[in-house]
Every structure is written in C-alpha cells, then in structure tokens.
Design an enzyme around this catalytic site. Structure first.
Site, PDB file in Angstrom:
ATOM      1  N   GLU A  24      -8.620   0.885  -7.376  1.00 20.46           N
ATOM      2  CA  GLU A  24      -8.332  -0.410  -6.763  1.00 20.46           C
ATOM      3  C   GLU A  24      -9.276  -1.510  -7.248  1.00 20.46           C
ATOM      4  O   GLU A  24      -9.276  -2.609  -6.702  1.00 20.46           O
ATOM      5  CB  GLU A  24      -8.366  -0.294  -5.237  1.00 20.46           C
ATOM      6  CG  GLU A  24      -7.218   0.533  -4.709  1.00 20.46           C
ATOM      7  CD  GLU A  24      -7.166   0.616  -3.192  1.00 20.46           C
ATOM      8  OE1 GLU A  24      -8.154   0.222  -2.514  1.00 20.46           O
ATOM      9  OE2 GLU A  24      -6.134   1.078  -2.674  1.00 20.46           O
ATOM     10  N   GLY A  97       1.944  12.866  -2.766  1.00 18.64           N
ATOM     11  CA  GLY A  97       1.922  11.662  -1.943  1.00 18.64           C
ATOM     12  C   GLY A  97       3.015  11.691  -0.888  1.00 18.64           C
ATOM     13  O   GLY A  97       2.784  11.372   0.277  1.00 18.64           O
ATOM     14  N   ASN A 124      -0.089  -3.429  -6.845  1.00 19.10           N
ATOM     15  CA  ASN A 124       0.139  -1.997  -7.046  1.00 19.10           C
ATOM     16  C   ASN A 124       1.638  -1.667  -6.980  1.00 19.10           C
ATOM     17  O   ASN A 124       2.117  -1.027  -6.050  1.00 19.10           O
ATOM     18  CB  ASN A 124      -0.658  -1.193  -6.016  1.00 19.10           C
ATOM     19  CG  ASN A 124      -0.747   0.275  -6.374  1.00 19.10           C
ATOM     20  OD1 ASN A 124      -0.019   0.768  -7.235  1.00 19.10           O
ATOM     21  ND2 ASN A 124      -1.644   0.971  -5.701  1.00 19.10           N
ATOM     22  N   TYR A 131       6.632   3.635  -1.836  1.00 20.01           N
ATOM     23  CA  TYR A 131       6.762   3.466  -0.395  1.00 20.01           C
ATOM     24  C   TYR A 131       8.163   2.993  -0.013  1.00 20.01           C
ATOM     25  O   TYR A 131       8.751   3.477   0.951  1.00 20.01           O
ATOM     26  CB  TYR A 131       5.719   2.480   0.131  1.00 20.01           C
ATOM     27  CG  TYR A 131       4.286   2.928  -0.064  1.00 20.01           C
ATOM     28  CD1 TYR A 131       3.908   4.256   0.050  1.00 20.01           C
ATOM     29  CD2 TYR A 131       3.301   1.998  -0.370  1.00 20.01           C
ATOM     30  CE1 TYR A 131       2.600   4.661  -0.130  1.00 20.01           C
ATOM     31  CE2 TYR A 131       1.978   2.393  -0.537  1.00 20.01           C
ATOM     32  CZ  TYR A 131       1.640   3.723  -0.423  1.00 20.01           C
ATOM     33  OH  TYR A 131       0.337   4.118  -0.600  1.00 20.01           O
TER      34      TYR A 131
END
Length: 159
Positions: A24, A97, A124, A131
C-alpha cells in the site's frame, strides 16, 4: 485453508501486516509491534481477531484477515469491520482472499451481525474488482475521516 489465528501466529501476522503496508506504499506508517498485536489479539481483553489462510499443499501461511466488531445504531446489532485482508502475491488467484471473506461472512450470518465492512484504496483496482465480484458495493456517500498523531493528541488534551 482458513483457520483462526493463535498466539504462535504473531510473527507471521506481523510480517504480513508489514507486507501489506509495503504493498500500500505506506511501510513507514506500519509501526505495530509483535507485542502490540499479541495484546490486541490474545491479551486480557482482546479487541481484534484474525484468521490465517494457508496453502493447501504446504500448509504455509499465505494470507490473513484482521477484524474487529463495530455496531450499527440504525440496525441495532454488531457488524464486522475488516481492518486488513492480505494475500501474498505468489498465492493470489488461489481462492485465499475469497475464503477469508467467506469465513467472515459466515461469522456474521451465524452471529446475527448485519454488516461486513472495509476500506480499499481508490487506486487498488484489482482489489476493487475482486470485492465487487463478490457483491460488495462502495459506499460513495461517505468519506472516512481520521485523527492521528499531533491532531489526535491536541484534541485529546482539550478539556
């Protein structure tokens, strides 16, 4: 593939937190020590929880989730706030994930929690796409605010 973290996982959780911070582009901000993580996860009054994703073949840790409870006054029940979700680059695409998020969703359903929330960096795109593929939707009407360091100290000392 997914298991609840134990105190023996503190070194790997610490390493994964640092890897996530580097990914990040904020490694200098990752100041948590192994001792702080141990206290938060396994101390007298644990305030956070973690799960470990393991490689199906080797059993080696390849990712983790770290989360805590929040509360919705509108819904009247707890929810889960996912602080960190990270899978090592070499293990991405292997379902780890998704398995970590599935485990948190299972916990929510089992316990009657009505929200599973997290933040993602705007740049990202791989994470955002992942997601959204699971049905998660951005909360565009909300902006996250944060007090830290000097600003937090200054406000906290007002009396």
């Amino acid at each position: 593939m997914i298991r609840t973290a134990t105190p023996d996982d503190i070194p790997v959780i610490h390493a994964l937190v640092r890897e996530l911070a580097e990914y990040e582009k904020a490694l200098e901000e990752a100041r948590a020590t192994p001792e702080q993580l141990r206290e938060a996860l396994f101390g007298t009054n644990p305030a956070a929880y973690a799960h470990i994703a393991e490689d199906d073949v080797t059993g080696e840790p390849v990712g983790f989730s770290l989360w805590f409870l929040n509360f919705s006054t509108w819904r009247g029940v707890h929810g889960v706030y996912l602080e960190d979700l990270y899978v090592r680059p070499t293990a991405r695409g292997g379902g780890h994930g998704k398995a970590l998020l599935t485990e948190l969703a299972r916990i929510c359903v089992e316990r009657g929690y009505q929200r599973l929330e997290w933040s993602v960096l705007n740049w990202n795109r791989p994470a955002i796409d992942f997601y959204e593929s699971l049905g998660a939707r951005p909360q565009d009407e909300w902006t996250v605010y944060r007090l830290t360091d000097d600003a937090l100290e200054t406000l906290g000392k007002r009396g």
